[in-house]
Design a protein around this motif. Structure first.
Motif, mmCIF file in Angstrom:
data_model
loop_
_atom_site.group_PDB
_atom_site.id
_atom_site.type_symbol
_atom_site.label_atom_id
_atom_site.label_comp_id
_atom_site.label_asym_id
_atom_site.label_seq_id
_atom_site.Cartn_x
_atom_site.Cartn_y
_atom_site.Cartn_z
ATOM 1 N N ASP A 1 38.271 -7.141 10.881
ATOM 2 C CA ASP A 1 39.635 -6.884 11.322
ATOM 3 C C ASP A 1 40.272 -8.215 11.722
ATOM 4 N N THR A 2 41.585 -8.215 11.848
ATOM 5 C CA THR A 2 42.293 -9.469 12.135
ATOM 6 C C THR A 2 42.013 -9.994 13.541
ATOM 7 N N VAL A 3 41.778 -9.122 14.498
ATOM 8 C CA VAL A 3 41.450 -9.561 15.859
ATOM 9 C C VAL A 3 40.125 -10.330 15.852
ATOM 10 N N SER A 4 39.143 -9.804 15.137
ATOM 11 C CA SER A 4 37.848 -10.490 15.030
ATOM 12 C C SER A 4 37.989 -11.808 14.276
ATOM 13 N N ALA A 5 38.809 -11.821 13.229
ATOM 14 C CA ALA A 5 39.035 -13.064 12.483
ATOM 15 C C ALA A 5 39.670 -14.121 13.380
ATOM 16 N N GLU A 6 40.631 -13.703 14.173
ATOM 17 C CA GLU A 6 41.293 -14.633 15.100
ATOM 18 C C GLU A 6 40.280 -15.202 16.085
ATOM 19 N N PHE A 7 39.445 -14.338 16.658
ATOM 20 C CA PHE A 7 38.412 -14.817 17.579
ATOM 21 C C PHE A 7 37.456 -15.781 16.875
ATOM 22 N N CYS A 8 36.997 -15.417 15.704
ATOM 23 C CA CYS A 8 36.025 -16.255 14.989
ATOM 24 C C CYS A 8 36.617 -17.612 14.613
ATOM 25 N N SER A 9 37.925 -17.665 14.425
ATOM 26 C CA SER A 9 38.540 -18.959 14.117
ATOM 27 C C SER A 9 38.397 -19.920 15.294
ATOM 28 N N THR A 10 38.283 -19.388 16.508
ATOM 29 C CA THR A 10 38.085 -20.257 17.676
ATOM 30 C C THR A 10 36.678 -20.833 17.707
ATOM 31 N N LEU A 11 35.772 -20.239 16.933
ATOM 32 C CA LEU A 11 34.390 -20.725 16.867
ATOM 33 C C LEU A 11 34.226 -21.844 15.849
ATOM 34 N N ASN A 12 35.296 -22.155 15.124
ATOM 35 C CA ASN A 12 35.234 -23.168 14.060
ATOM 36 C C ASN A 12 34.124 -22.843 13.068
ATOM 37 N N VAL A 13 34.113 -21.606 12.589
ATOM 38 C CA VAL A 13 33.111 -21.204 11.614
ATOM 39 C C VAL A 13 33.260 -22.031 10.338
ATOM 40 N N ALA A 14 32.164 -22.192 9.612
ATOM 41 C CA ALA A 14 32.196 -22.949 8.357
ATOM 42 C C ALA A 14 33.003 -22.203 7.305
ATOM 43 N N ALA A 15 32.945 -20.865 7.358
ATOM 44 C CA ALA A 15 33.669 -20.056 6.377
ATOM 45 C C ALA A 15 33.743 -18.620 6.863
ATOM 46 N N PHE A 16 34.717 -17.903 6.322
ATOM 47 C CA PHE A 16 34.785 -16.454 6.470
ATOM 48 C C PHE A 16 34.293 -15.861 5.162
#
Length: 145
Positions: free
Chosen positions: A112-127
């Motif tokens: 979901d977009t809320v989880s994507a927004e949170f994960c972007s704060t983790l500086n993930v290598a990729a979605f």
């Protein structure tokens, strides 16, 4: 310094293979298990680990979350399981820390977009977009942004 994944996308000849360990929900909602799986993946020689992140209140209605027996039959067992196995945001901060510590990249499948927004704060290598979300344009746009 560019990650190995960035090097692959830039056609770097020295980074032609990228191995991802699918952790998904195999941690069964236990942070220590998740951290142990990261260690095991690193010991196996992977470049990245992939987890799943979801905010159930963004995916399902309050009515379904309050009484999952009112929805289609498969949600009768799925909703309780998903409630039990979802790691907290604080857990993901520890997962991010562990990945940095052992030298593997973190990839996440947000549902979901809320989880994507949170994960972007983790500086993930990729979605990684799940198959069922290949037509979920708002989620894809959020991940791409």
């Amino acid at each position: 310094m560019a990650s190995k994944l960035e090097k692959i996308f830039n056609a770097d000849a020295d980074a032609s293979v990228y191995i991802v360990a699918e952790i998904g929900i195999n941690h069964q909602g236990n942070l220590q298990t998740a951290l142990g799986l990261i260690d095991a993946a690193k010991n196996a020689g992977v470049d990245a680990v992939k987890f799943q992140k979801r905010d159930l209140t963004e995916i399902y209605t309050k009515e379904i979350l309050d009484d999952h027996t009112t929805a289609e039959w498969n949600l009768d067992y799925l909703i309780p399981l998903l409630k039990e196995i979802e790691l907290s945001k604080n857990d993901y901060l520890k997962i991010q820390e562990k990945c940095k510590e052992v030298g593997v990249e973190l990839i996440v499948t947000p549902f979901d977009t809320v989880s994507a927004e949170f994960c972007s704060t983790l500086n993930v290598a990729a979605f990684k977009i799940g198959s069922m979300d290949m037509v979920n344009i708002p989620l894809i746009e959020k991940c791409a942004s």
